[in-house]
Design a protein around this motif. Sequence first.
Motif, PDB file in Angstrom:
ATOM      1  N   VAL A   1      73.130-101.282 -66.474  1.00 29.55           N
ATOM      2  CA  VAL A   1      73.090-102.738 -66.497  1.00 29.55           C
ATOM      3  C   VAL A   1      72.381-103.188 -67.770  1.00 29.55           C
ATOM      4  CG1 VAL A   1      73.107-102.963 -63.982  1.00 29.55           C
ATOM      5  CG2 VAL A   1      70.934-102.843 -65.180  1.00 29.55           C
ATOM      6  N   ILE A   2      72.617-104.430 -68.157  1.00 27.32           N
ATOM      7  CA  ILE A   2      71.964-104.975 -69.344  1.00 27.32           C
ATOM      8  C   ILE A   2      70.841-105.902 -68.899  1.00 27.32           C
ATOM      9  CG2 ILE A   2      72.258-106.393 -71.413  1.00 27.32           C
ATOM     10  CD1 ILE A   2      75.157-105.344 -71.505  1.00 27.32           C
ATOM     11  N   MET A   3      69.623-105.617 -69.386  1.00 25.97           N
ATOM     12  CA  MET A   3      68.444-106.433 -69.107  1.00 25.97           C
ATOM     13  C   MET A   3      67.738-106.716 -70.418  1.00 25.97           C
ATOM     14  SD  MET A   3      66.612-104.812 -65.845  1.00 25.97           S
ATOM     15  CE  MET A   3      67.281-104.987 -64.239  1.00 25.97           C
ATOM     16  N   ASP A   4      67.456-107.971 -70.661  1.00 27.49           N
ATOM     17  CA  ASP A   4      66.784-108.368 -71.898  1.00 27.49           C
ATOM     18  C   ASP A   4      67.487-107.776 -73.116  1.00 27.49           C
ATOM     19  OD1 ASP A   4      64.972-109.689 -70.301  1.00 27.49           O
ATOM     20  OD2 ASP A   4      63.313-108.316 -70.635  1.00 27.49           O
ATOM     21  N   GLY A   5      68.815-107.703 -73.064  1.00 24.86           N
ATOM     22  CA  GLY A   5      69.594-107.198 -74.189  1.00 24.86           C
ATOM     23  C   GLY A   5      69.618-105.692 -74.328  1.00 24.86           C
ATOM     24  N   LYS A   6      69.009-104.971 -73.372  1.00 26.50           N
ATOM     25  CA  LYS A   6      68.986-103.504 -73.423  1.00 26.50           C
ATOM     26  C   LYS A   6      69.758-102.938 -72.239  1.00 26.50           C
ATOM     27  CE  LYS A   6      64.576-103.287 -75.765  1.00 26.50           C
ATOM     28  NZ  LYS A   6      63.203-102.873 -75.749  1.00 26.50           N
ATOM     29  N   THR A   7      70.440-101.826 -72.468  1.00 25.09           N
ATOM     30  CA  THR A   7      71.152-101.153 -71.392  1.00 25.09           C
ATOM     31  C   THR A   7      70.194-100.180 -70.708  1.00 25.09           C
ATOM     32  OG1 THR A   7      73.222-101.329 -72.608  1.00 25.09           O
ATOM     33  CG2 THR A   7      73.142 -99.712 -70.827  1.00 25.09           C
ATOM     34  N   VAL A   8      70.069-100.335 -69.401  1.00 23.75           N
ATOM     35  CA  VAL A   8      69.185 -99.471 -68.610  1.00 23.75           C
ATOM     36  C   VAL A   8      69.944 -98.971 -67.381  1.00 23.75           C
ATOM     37  CG1 VAL A   8      67.054-100.599 -69.373  1.00 23.75           C
ATOM     38  CG2 VAL A   8      68.205-101.421 -67.329  1.00 23.75           C
ATOM     39  N   ASP A   9      69.489 -97.850 -66.827  1.00 25.85           N
ATOM     40  CA  ASP A   9      70.041 -97.335 -65.582  1.00 25.85           C
ATOM     41  C   ASP A   9      69.347 -98.025 -64.414  1.00 25.85           C
ATOM     42  OD1 ASP A   9      71.774 -95.502 -66.777  1.00 25.85           O
ATOM     43  OD2 ASP A   9      70.225 -93.948 -66.859  1.00 25.85           O
ATOM     44  N   MET A  10      70.121 -98.408 -63.405  1.00 27.17           N
ATOM     45  CA  MET A  10      69.555 -99.045 -62.221  1.00 27.17           C
ATOM     46  C   MET A  10      70.227 -98.469 -60.980  1.00 27.17           C
ATOM     47  SD  MET A  10      69.410-103.064 -61.128  1.00 27.17           S
ATOM     48  CE  MET A  10      68.147-103.516 -62.280  1.00 27.17           C
ATOM     49  N   TRP A  11      69.407 -98.136 -59.982  1.00 30.71           N
ATOM     50  CA  TRP A  11      69.913 -97.637 -58.712  1.00 30.71           C
ATOM     51  C   TRP A  11      70.283 -98.811 -57.821  1.00 30.71           C
ATOM     52  CZ3 TRP A  11      71.272 -92.814 -57.788  1.00 30.71           C
ATOM     53  CH2 TRP A  11      70.725 -91.800 -58.568  1.00 30.71           C
ATOM     54  N   PHE A  12      71.379 -98.670 -57.089  1.00 33.68           N
ATOM     55  CA  PHE A  12      71.835 -99.682 -56.148  1.00 33.68           C
ATOM     56  C   PHE A  12      71.907 -99.076 -54.754  1.00 33.68           C
ATOM     57  CE2 PHE A  12      73.041-101.478 -60.123  1.00 33.68           C
ATOM     58  CZ  PHE A  12      72.992-102.852 -59.939  1.00 33.68           C
ATOM     59  N   ALA A  13      71.348 -99.802 -53.787  1.00 34.23           N
ATOM     60  CA  ALA A  13      71.404 -99.371 -52.390  1.00 34.23           C
ATOM     61  C   ALA A  13      72.849 -99.406 -51.902  1.00 34.23           C
ATOM     62  CB  ALA A  13      70.538-100.290 -51.537  1.00 34.23           C
ATOM     63  N   PRO A  14      73.180 -98.572 -50.935  1.00 29.90           N
ATOM     64  CA  PRO A  14      74.548 -98.573 -50.411  1.00 29.90           C
ATOM     65  C   PRO A  14      74.876 -99.884 -49.703  1.00 29.90           C
ATOM     66  CG  PRO A  14      73.161 -97.039 -49.182  1.00 29.90           C
ATOM     67  CD  PRO A  14      72.328 -97.583 -50.276  1.00 29.90           C
ATOM     68  N   ASP A  15      76.115-100.318 -49.816  1.00 30.61           N
ATOM     69  CA  ASP A  15      76.552-101.548 -49.171  1.00 30.61           C
ATOM     70  C   ASP A  15      77.003-101.267 -47.741  1.00 30.61           C
ATOM     71  OD1 ASP A  15      75.967-102.927 -51.451  1.00 30.61           O
ATOM     72  OD2 ASP A  15      78.021-102.997 -52.184  1.00 30.61           O
ATOM     73  N   MET A  16      76.078-100.667 -46.998  1.00 34.41           N
ATOM     74  CA  MET A  16      76.307-100.317 -45.594  1.00 34.41           C
ATOM     75  C   MET A  16      74.946-100.069 -44.960  1.00 34.41           C
ATOM     76  SD  MET A  16      77.665 -96.431 -46.370  1.00 34.41           S
ATOM     77  CE  MET A  16      77.881 -95.940 -44.699  1.00 34.41           C
ATOM     78  N   GLU A  17      74.914 -99.925 -43.649  1.00 41.47           N
ATOM     79  CA  GLU A  17      73.647 -99.660 -42.980  1.00 41.47           C
ATOM     80  C   GLU A  17      73.294 -98.185 -43.139  1.00 41.47           C
ATOM     81  OE1 GLU A  17      71.297-100.442 -38.789  1.00 41.47           O
ATOM     82  OE2 GLU A  17      73.386-101.042 -38.973  1.00 41.47           O
ATOM     83  N   ALA A  18      72.679 -97.879 -44.280  1.00 40.19           N
ATOM     84  CA  ALA A  18      72.309 -96.504 -44.610  1.00 40.19           C
ATOM     85  C   ALA A  18      71.205 -96.533 -45.646  1.00 40.19           C
ATOM     86  CB  ALA A  18      73.517 -95.743 -45.155  1.00 40.19           C
ATOM     87  N   ALA A  19      70.387 -95.491 -45.636  1.00 40.83           N
ATOM     88  CA  ALA A  19      69.382 -95.304 -46.684  1.00 40.83           C
ATOM     89  C   ALA A  19      70.075 -94.629 -47.859  1.00 40.83           C
ATOM     90  CB  ALA A  19      68.238 -94.437 -46.168  1.00 40.83           C
ATOM     91  N   GLY A  20      69.896 -95.161 -49.053  1.00 34.42           N
ATOM     92  CA  GLY A  20      70.535 -94.617 -50.240  1.00 34.42           C
ATOM     93  C   GLY A  20      69.624 -93.638 -50.955  1.00 34.42           C
ATOM     94  N   TRP A  21      70.025 -92.379 -50.988  1.00 33.21           N
ATOM     95  CA  TRP A  21      69.244 -91.328 -51.653  1.00 33.21           C
ATOM     96  C   TRP A  21      69.541 -91.363 -53.139  1.00 33.21           C
ATOM     97  CZ3 TRP A  21      71.442 -85.872 -52.080  1.00 33.21           C
ATOM     98  CH2 TRP A  21      70.575 -85.041 -52.803  1.00 33.21           C
ATOM     99  N   HIS A  22      68.482 -91.451 -53.941  1.00 37.28           N
ATOM    100  CA  HIS A  22      68.613 -91.358 -55.394  1.00 37.28           C
ATOM    101  C   HIS A  22      68.823 -89.874 -55.703  1.00 37.28           C
ATOM    102  CE1 HIS A  22      66.306 -95.342 -56.301  1.00 37.28           C
ATOM    103  NE2 HIS A  22      67.006 -95.427 -55.188  1.00 37.28           N
ATOM    104  N   THR A  23      70.045 -89.501 -55.983  1.00 37.46           N
ATOM    105  CA  THR A  23      70.424 -88.090 -56.073  1.00 37.46           C
ATOM    106  C   THR A  23      69.777 -87.344 -57.232  1.00 37.46           C
ATOM    107  OG1 THR A  23      72.433 -88.734 -57.239  1.00 37.46           O
ATOM    108  CG2 THR A  23      72.606 -88.404 -54.849  1.00 37.46           C
ATOM    109  N   SER A  24      69.207 -88.056 -58.185  1.00 39.02           N
ATOM    110  CA  SER A  24      68.485 -87.367 -59.258  1.00 39.02           C
ATOM    111  C   SER A  24      67.018 -87.143 -58.884  1.00 39.02           C
ATOM    112  CB  SER A  24      68.571 -88.156 -60.567  1.00 39.02           C
ATOM    113  OG  SER A  24      67.933 -89.414 -60.426  1.00 39.02           O
ATOM    114  N   SER A  25      66.624 -87.626 -57.717  1.00 40.19           N
ATOM    115  CA  SER A  25      65.245 -87.418 -57.269  1.00 40.19           C
ATOM    116  C   SER A  25      65.145 -86.064 -56.569  1.00 40.19           C
ATOM    117  CB  SER A  25      64.795 -88.580 -56.371  1.00 40.19           C
ATOM    118  OG  SER A  25      65.441 -88.579 -55.120  1.00 40.19           O
TER     119      SER A  25
END
Length: 161
Positions: free
Chosen positions: A38-62
Motif C-alpha cells: 500500500v502507499i502511505m505518505d508517498g511510500k510503498t509499504v507492506d501491510m497485513w490485512f485480516a481475513p474477510d471472514m470470521e477467522a483469525a488471520g495468521w501472518h505467515t511470515s511470523s
Amino acid sequence: MSPLLEKINAAGKEFPVWMIVPSIKLSAPVVPATLRKVIMDGKTVDMWFAPDMEAAGWHTSSALPGEKGNLVFSGHNNDFGQVFSQLIDLKQGDIIQLITQKGFHTYRVSNKVLFQEVEIDLSQRMENARWISPSSDERITLVTCWPYDSNTHRLVIVAAP
C-alpha cells in the motif's frame, strides 16, 4: 491447502489451524492473512490485512507455534464476523489456546496495549508496527482495530507460553 502450508507441513512443522480464548468465548479457525503493498505518505509499504471472514488471520511470515519468535494474528473487530470483537475484555493471565494439526499450545496474556493508528505520520505507524515484528522469545500477538465504531486505534494483545 495452500502451497505455503504444504511446505510447512512437509518440513514437519506445525501451523495454527484454530484459536480458542475461553474467557471471551472465542473459538475460530485460523487462516493465512493477506500481505499487500500500500502507499502511505508517498511510500510503498507492506501491510497485513485480516481475513474477510470470521477467522483469525495468521501472518505467515511470523513464527510458528512452539518456536521462538513472534506468532502474529490479525482479526476484525466490527466487520466480517467480528472474530476479535471481545479482545478488549482480555486480562493479564487469561488463556489463549492454539490448535495445530499436531496438538495444542497454551499461552497466557501478558500485555494489552492500545494506541492511535489514524491521523498519525508514517514514522509513528512504523513505530507502532514493532508489536508485530520478530522477537527472540516465544510469544503470540493478536491485533485488531478499536473502538468498534471508529477504528482509530489498534488493540494489541501479547501472550507467552
